[in-house]
Design a protein around this motif. Sequence first.
Motif, PDB file in Angstrom:
ATOM      1  N   ILE A  69       0.852  -1.176   0.000  1.00 28.27           N
ATOM      2  CA  ILE A  69       0.000   0.000   0.000  1.00 28.27           C
ATOM      3  C   ILE A  69       0.893   1.231   0.000  1.00 28.27           C
ATOM      4  N   SER A  70       0.506   2.232  -0.786  1.00 23.83           N
ATOM      5  CA  SER A  70       1.273   3.466  -0.849  1.00 23.83           C
ATOM      6  C   SER A  70       0.337   4.598  -1.240  1.00 23.83           C
ATOM      7  N   GLN A  71       0.851   5.812  -1.160  1.00 21.34           N
ATOM      8  CA  GLN A  71       0.025   6.946  -1.546  1.00 21.34           C
ATOM      9  C   GLN A  71       0.891   8.074  -2.081  1.00 21.34           C
ATOM     10  N   ASP A  72       0.264   8.894  -2.909  1.00 21.54           N
ATOM     11  CA  ASP A  72       0.897  10.091  -3.445  1.00 21.54           C
ATOM     12  C   ASP A  72       0.060  11.269  -2.956  1.00 21.54           C
ATOM     13  N   ASN A  73       0.540  11.950  -1.925  1.00 25.62           N
ATOM     14  CA  ASN A  73      -0.239  13.030  -1.325  1.00 25.62           C
ATOM     15  C   ASN A  73      -0.460  14.189  -2.301  1.00 25.62           C
ATOM     16  N   ALA A  74       0.478  14.407  -3.200  1.00 22.23           N
ATOM     17  CA  ALA A  74       0.328  15.491  -4.166  1.00 22.23           C
ATOM     18  C   ALA A  74      -0.813  15.225  -5.146  1.00 22.23           C
ATOM     19  N   LYS A  75      -1.111  13.944  -5.360  1.00 25.34           N
ATOM     20  CA  LYS A  75      -2.173  13.559  -6.287  1.00 25.34           C
ATOM     21  C   LYS A  75      -3.428  13.074  -5.570  1.00 25.34           C
ATOM     22  N   ASN A  76      -3.421  13.119  -4.234  1.00 29.50           N
ATOM     23  CA  ASN A  76      -4.567  12.615  -3.457  1.00 29.50           C
ATOM     24  C   ASN A  76      -4.967  11.211  -3.903  1.00 29.50           C
ATOM     25  N   THR A  77      -3.964  10.367  -4.075  1.00 33.15           N
ATOM     26  CA  THR A  77      -4.222   9.035  -4.620  1.00 33.15           C
ATOM     27  C   THR A  77      -3.589   7.959  -3.756  1.00 33.15           C
ATOM     28  N   LEU A  78      -4.363   6.928  -3.519  1.00 37.73           N
ATOM     29  CA  LEU A  78      -3.939   5.749  -2.781  1.00 37.73           C
ATOM     30  C   LEU A  78      -3.737   4.616  -3.773  1.00 37.73           C
ATOM     31  N   TYR A  79      -2.728   3.780  -3.526  1.00 35.90           N
ATOM     32  CA  TYR A  79      -2.434   2.657  -4.412  1.00 35.90           C
ATOM     33  C   TYR A  79      -2.378   1.354  -3.633  1.00 35.90           C
ATOM     34  N   LEU A  80      -2.616   0.273  -4.363  1.00 30.39           N
ATOM     35  CA  LEU A  80      -2.358  -1.059  -3.827  1.00 30.39           C
ATOM     36  C   LEU A  80      -1.701  -1.861  -4.941  1.00 30.39           C
ATOM     37  N   GLN A  81      -0.403  -2.102  -4.789  1.00 31.43           N
ATOM     38  CA  GLN A  81       0.329  -2.944  -5.729  1.00 31.43           C
ATOM     39  C   GLN A  81       0.188  -4.383  -5.273  1.00 31.43           C
ATOM     40  N   MET A  82      -0.351  -5.218  -6.144  1.00 29.70           N
ATOM     41  CA  MET A  82      -0.607  -6.616  -5.808  1.00 29.70           C
ATOM     42  C   MET A  82       0.225  -7.508  -6.710  1.00 29.70           C
ATOM     43  N   ASN A  83       1.153  -8.236  -6.128  1.00 35.63           N
ATOM     44  CA  ASN A  83       2.012  -9.159  -6.860  1.00 35.63           C
ATOM     45  C   ASN A  83       1.746 -10.588  -6.410  1.00 35.63           C
ATOM     46  N   SER A  84       2.204 -11.528  -7.204  1.00 33.76           N
ATOM     47  CA  SER A  84       2.047 -12.948  -6.879  1.00 33.76           C
ATOM     48  C   SER A  84       0.605 -13.274  -6.510  1.00 33.76           C
ATOM     49  N   LEU A  85      -0.299 -12.802  -7.324  1.00 34.22           N
ATOM     50  CA  LEU A  85      -1.718 -12.975  -7.020  1.00 34.22           C
ATOM     51  C   LEU A  85      -2.125 -14.431  -7.048  1.00 34.22           C
ATOM     52  N   LYS A  86      -3.061 -14.771  -6.172  1.00 33.50           N
ATOM     53  CA  LYS A  86      -3.568 -16.128  -6.038  1.00 33.50           C
ATOM     54  C   LYS A  86      -5.080 -16.125  -6.282  1.00 33.50           C
ATOM     55  N   PRO A  87      -5.643 -17.265  -6.666  1.00 34.77           N
ATOM     56  CA  PRO A  87      -7.102 -17.316  -6.868  1.00 34.77           C
ATOM     57  C   PRO A  87      -7.883 -16.855  -5.636  1.00 34.77           C
ATOM     58  N   GLU A  88      -7.357 -17.102  -4.451  1.00 33.13           N
ATOM     59  CA  GLU A  88      -8.068 -16.691  -3.230  1.00 33.13           C
ATOM     60  C   GLU A  88      -8.048 -15.184  -3.008  1.00 33.13           C
ATOM     61  N   ASP A  89      -7.314 -14.442  -3.847  1.00 29.98           N
ATOM     62  CA  ASP A  89      -7.354 -12.976  -3.793  1.00 29.98           C
ATOM     63  C   ASP A  89      -8.545 -12.419  -4.577  1.00 29.98           C
ATOM     64  N   THR A  90      -9.253 -13.273  -5.283  1.00 29.79           N
ATOM     65  CA  THR A  90     -10.409 -12.836  -6.058  1.00 29.79           C
ATOM     66  C   THR A  90     -11.464 -12.233  -5.146  1.00 29.79           C
ATOM     67  N   ALA A  91     -11.863 -10.991  -5.453  1.00 36.65           N
ATOM     68  CA  ALA A  91     -12.829 -10.272  -4.615  1.00 36.65           C
ATOM     69  C   ALA A  91     -13.107  -8.919  -5.249  1.00 36.65           C
ATOM     70  N   ILE A  92     -14.086  -8.237  -4.691  1.00 32.58           N
ATOM     71  CA  ILE A  92     -14.257  -6.810  -4.975  1.00 32.58           C
ATOM     72  C   ILE A  92     -13.394  -6.066  -3.963  1.00 32.58           C
ATOM     73  N   TYR A  93     -12.566  -5.176  -4.460  1.00 36.50           N
ATOM     74  CA  TYR A  93     -11.671  -4.409  -3.598  1.00 36.50           C
ATOM     75  C   TYR A  93     -12.218  -2.996  -3.423  1.00 36.50           C
ATOM     76  N   TYR A  94     -12.259  -2.560  -2.176  1.00 33.87           N
ATOM     77  CA  TYR A  94     -12.803  -1.267  -1.827  1.00 33.87           C
ATOM     78  C   TYR A  94     -11.737  -0.378  -1.188  1.00 33.87           C
ATOM     79  N   CYS A  95     -11.756   0.868  -1.559  1.00 32.60           N
ATOM     80  CA  CYS A  95     -10.949   1.887  -0.914  1.00 32.60           C
ATOM     81  C   CYS A  95     -11.786   2.513   0.199  1.00 32.60           C
ATOM     82  N   ALA A  96     -11.158   2.823   1.325  1.00 28.93           N
ATOM     83  CA  ALA A  96     -11.871   3.420   2.444  1.00 28.93           C
ATOM     84  C   ALA A  96     -11.026   4.525   3.068  1.00 28.93           C
ATOM     85  N   ALA A  97     -11.717   5.505   3.635  1.00 28.02           N
ATOM     86  CA  ALA A  97     -11.032   6.643   4.250  1.00 28.02           C
ATOM     87  C   ALA A  97     -11.733   7.041   5.539  1.00 28.02           C
ATOM     88  N   ASP A  98     -10.944   7.514   6.495  1.00 22.78           N
ATOM     89  CA  ASP A  98     -11.505   8.037   7.737  1.00 22.78           C
ATOM     90  C   ASP A  98     -10.666   9.224   8.197  1.00 22.78           C
TER      91      ASP A  98
END
Length: 123
Positions: A69-98
């Motif tokens: 997980i990483s972010q670029d504060n200048a771009k107000n953007t959050l990232y999730l780099q996902m490597n070595s993906l597995k079938p069990e990673d299959t899902a809907i992915y949601y971004c959340a903020a508080d």
Amino acid sequence: QVQLVESGGGSVQSGGSLRLSCLFFGYAYSSYSMAWFRQAPGKEREGVAIIAGDGSTRYTESVKGRFTISQDNAKNTLYLQMNSLKPEDTAIYYCAADPDSWRLLRPGHFRYWGQGTQVTVSS
């Protein structure tokens, strides 16, 4: 009012990579706790990774060493780099903020949610 817009989902084969992005519309992005959650069919929503207002990160055990997980504060953007993906990673992915700068990686701790992006990993 905060709006979150995710992008970057898709279909990949096992072992592949994807990068999710979440664009934050609002104010004071850098002070927010930001996180990624996922929900597979028939399962509860689970926390994947979180980045606190101080930049510290935490991951659920099943993705440690594979996701970043990483972010670029200048771009107000959050990232999730996902490597070595597995079938069990299959899902809907949601971004959340508080607006609290330190939260637990639990759905009830986050006030704002994106619409979700589908990630499908085939074997």
